[in-house]
Design a protein around this motif. Structure first.
Motif, PDB file in Angstrom:
ATOM      1  N   TYR A  91       0.846  -1.204   0.000  1.00  9.90           N
ATOM      2  CA  TYR A  91       0.000   0.000   0.000  1.00  9.90           C
ATOM      3  C   TYR A  91       0.885   1.259   0.000  1.00  9.90           C
ATOM      4  O   TYR A  91       0.678   2.190  -0.790  1.00  9.90           O
ATOM      5  N   GLU A 145      -4.862   9.289   4.156  1.00 11.36           N
ATOM      6  CA  GLU A 145      -3.914   9.050   3.066  1.00 11.36           C
ATOM      7  C   GLU A 145      -3.192  10.337   2.659  1.00 11.36           C
ATOM      8  O   GLU A 145      -2.041  10.302   2.224  1.00 11.36           O
ATOM      9  N   VAL A 291     -13.163   7.991  -0.017  1.00 12.13           N
ATOM     10  CA  VAL A 291     -12.758   6.666  -0.496  1.00 12.13           C
ATOM     11  C   VAL A 291     -11.286   6.393  -0.174  1.00 12.13           C
ATOM     12  O   VAL A 291     -10.883   5.266   0.125  1.00 12.13           O
ATOM     13  N   ARG A 292     -10.476   7.464  -0.164  1.00 13.29           N
ATOM     14  CA  ARG A 292      -9.041   7.301   0.168  1.00 13.29           C
ATOM     15  C   ARG A 292      -8.865   7.065   1.667  1.00 13.29           C
ATOM     16  O   ARG A 292      -8.074   6.231   2.086  1.00 13.29           O
ATOM     17  N   LYS A 294     -10.943   5.754   3.630  1.00 12.50           N
ATOM     18  CA  LYS A 294     -11.440   4.426   3.968  1.00 12.50           C
ATOM     19  C   LYS A 294     -10.358   3.364   3.697  1.00 12.50           C
ATOM     20  O   LYS A 294     -10.083   2.510   4.527  1.00 12.50           O
ATOM     21  N   ARG A 295      -9.739   3.445   2.523  1.00 12.76           N
ATOM     22  CA  ARG A 295      -8.723   2.421   2.206  1.00 12.76           C
ATOM     23  C   ARG A 295      -7.494   2.592   3.094  1.00 12.76           C
ATOM     24  O   ARG A 295      -6.803   1.637   3.415  1.00 12.76           O
ATOM     25  N   GLN A 298      -8.366   0.919   6.367  1.00 13.55           N
ATOM     26  CA  GLN A 298      -8.336  -0.546   6.203  1.00 13.55           C
ATOM     27  C   GLN A 298      -6.890  -1.054   6.159  1.00 13.55           C
ATOM     28  O   GLN A 298      -6.554  -2.051   6.784  1.00 13.55           O
ATOM     29  N   SER A 299      -6.040  -0.336   5.444  1.00 15.66           N
ATOM     30  CA  SER A 299      -4.657  -0.788   5.308  1.00 15.66           C
ATOM     31  C   SER A 299      -3.897  -0.728   6.620  1.00 15.66           C
ATOM     32  O   SER A 299      -3.014  -1.535   6.881  1.00 15.66           O
TER      33      SER A 299
ATOM     34  N   PHE B 148      -5.075   2.268  -8.648  1.00 13.56           N
ATOM     35  CA  PHE B 148      -5.073   2.916  -7.332  1.00 13.56           C
ATOM     36  C   PHE B 148      -5.504   4.387  -7.469  1.00 13.56           C
ATOM     37  O   PHE B 148      -6.264   4.908  -6.654  1.00 13.56           O
ATOM     38  N   GLN B 151      -9.274   4.525  -8.416  1.00 15.54           N
ATOM     39  CA  GLN B 151     -10.106   4.195  -7.259  1.00 15.54           C
ATOM     40  C   GLN B 151     -10.103   5.335  -6.237  1.00 15.54           C
ATOM     41  O   GLN B 151     -11.114   5.640  -5.626  1.00 15.54           O
ATOM     42  N   GLY B 152      -8.937   5.970  -6.060  1.00 10.37           N
ATOM     43  CA  GLY B 152      -8.811   7.038  -5.066  1.00 10.37           C
ATOM     44  C   GLY B 152      -9.116   8.425  -5.622  1.00 10.37           C
ATOM     45  O   GLY B 152      -8.883   9.414  -4.951  1.00 10.37           O
TER      46      GLY B 152
END
Lengths: 304, 161
Positions: A91, A145, A291-292, A294-295, A298-299, B148, B151-152
């Motif tokens: 990631y 992020e 959305v960023r 969230k990931r 999660q990471s 990536f 999606q982001g």
């Protein structure tokens, strides 16, 4: 009239020299020699004077930077254990690559690579040649992020601007360049190799001292901050990532530990003050993207 | 004296005029890079290029150069992956061959190289390079970075600016 022409010609020569490239000059000289307009000795002297000598950090080749960086990275890794987590490492490397694509120097000898250090210390370091390290302690400080991308962009900035290579003592570089010399042989003799290895040890010492003990000059840190804001914003991140991260460091109780970034970087207040004046930080870009975030959560879930 | 200055000036300017009309030769200065269909990192790859390979510049735009290989293949490389050999017409002739230029060192693979690292490692057996080599194995394909970013909602896939 004649008097006036002389400086014009000199300026013309200087501009011509500045404009053209070696290969271009070489070709031109070859063509003139073939057509008999200049002699062979003139051709050779034109080609010879078109080669410059090595004198500063900027003359270190990409491959040399890579070899210096490998050993600096090995020394950093002898101070800190690695945090082994394949998904999280992947990631971080993906964010890192996205940032690299928008950086001032996206292509370097062996590319950029990112690794997590298993320490609670808040720290991030970049060895020349694109070996970049972030600590677990630093990752825990990032809320999203945008912050993480800004920190990675700051480290990429150090590599782009060759701050590590600029930390090498000039006298050491001059010794190395003199020793490397002009010999065509690709392998060194034992005496030459022993001397060069000892200079190499000195080079590593100069860089590691800055990275781990003393930190870079403040102007390098401010430059890397400025590059980080521009680079993260060009990648599409909200420009507030870096300031958001620095704010988390203000009044931090671990600041008294004088470890990691607290030891090697200017105070967060000082950095924030400089960042505020940066025009790139005022760019009207979209803010934090759910959305960023969230990931990101999660990471990093397993890290908390 | 003045005549010789004028002569060398005339010759130099003539060379520049002649050669600016010719294509520029660039040398790949990174271990490997890709020749791409478009000036973007995630554009389809046309060909792989290696350190020291020479290509001819065709055109350029915002950090990218369009080049032609010796085999006639045309594509884009990022400008940070290639270089023109450095030179200065004003370099002083006397000191010419006491040192090598950066491009000579790069082409010969000299300077701080593998041999110097091996010598350093032989002296410092306690310094471990295992993780350095493992770190170099971490490779994120451009297609994964592209996905990536999509999606982001990053870069060109982001919202209105």
């Amino acid at each position: 009239m004649r008097k006036r022409r002389f400086p014009v010609i000199l300026i013309g020569l200087a501009v011509a020299g500045w404009l053209a490239s070696c290969s271009v000059v070489q070709k031109g000289a070859d063509i003139l020699a073939e057509s008999g307009k200049i002699s062979e000795s003139d051709r050779q002297s034109i080609v010879k004077t078109s080669e410059t000598l090595r004198s500063t950090f900027a003359d270190i080749t990409e491959e040399e930077e890579y070899y210096i960086g490998r050993s600096v990275a090995a020394l950093i890794l002898s101070h800190y254990p690695v945090y082994e987590n394949e998904a999280l490492t992947s990631y971080i490397n993906t964010i890192g690559q996205a940032v690299v694509f928008s950086s001032a120097r996206p292509e370097i000898y062996a590319g950029y690579h990112f690794l997590i250090l298993d320490t609670d210390e808040v720290n991030a370091m970049a060895a020349p040649g694109g070996f970049i390290f972030v600590s677990k302690g630093l990752l825990r400080r990032c809320a999203n992020e945008e912050m993480l991308a800004a920190v990675l962009a700051h480290e990429v900035g150090h590599v782009c601007a060759k701050h590590g290579l600029q930390s090498i003592k000039k006298s050491r570089l001059i010794d190395a360049f003199r020793l490397i010399g002009t010999e065509a042989a690709q392998r060194y003799g034992p005496d030459e190799l022993a001397q060069l290895t000892s200079i190499f040890e000195g080079v590593l010492g100069d860089i590691v001292e800055k990275l781990i003990e003393r930190g870079y000059d403040r102007k390098f840190e401010h430059e890397a901050d400025s590059m980080a804001i521009t680079c993260a914003a060009s990648t599409g991140y909200a420009p507030q990532g870096l300031s958001g991260f620095l704010e988390t460091m203000i009044g931090d109780s671990s600041a008294v530990s004088e470890k990691g970034w607290f030891r090697t970087h200017p105070s967060p207040e000082d950095r924030l003050e400089k960042i505020k004046k940066d025009p790139a930080s005022l760019k009207a870009l979209p803010g934090e993207e759910p959305v960023r975030t969230k990931r990101f959560q999660q990471s990093l879930a397993g890290l908390m | 004296m003045r005549r010789s200055v004028l002569f060398s000036a005339a010759v130099s300017l003539f060379i520049i005029l002649v050669t600016l009309l010719l294509a520029e030769t660039l040398i790949v200065r990174v271990q490997s890079t890709s020749l791409r269909q478009n000036p973007k990192f995630y554009a389809p790859v046309v060909l792989a290029l290696k350190a020291g390979e020479k290509v001819e510049k065709v055109s350029g735009q915002e950090g990218w150069v369009q080049v032609r290989t010796s085999g006639g293949v045309v594509g884009w490389v990022h400008s940070s992956a290639v270089e023109v050999q450095k030179f200065s017409l004003l370099a002083i002739d006397k000191s010419m061959k006491t040192q090598a230029s950066a491009s000579e060192v790069a082409l010969a693979g000299k300077g701080f190289n593998k041999q110097v690292e091996e010598s350093y490692r032989a002296k410092h057996g306690d310094i471990n390079f295992v993780w350095v080599d493992r770190m170099l194995q971490i490779k994120i394909p451009a297609s994964q970075v592209l996905e990536f970013m999509k999606q982001g909602k990053l870069g060109e896939f982001g919202g209105a600016r």
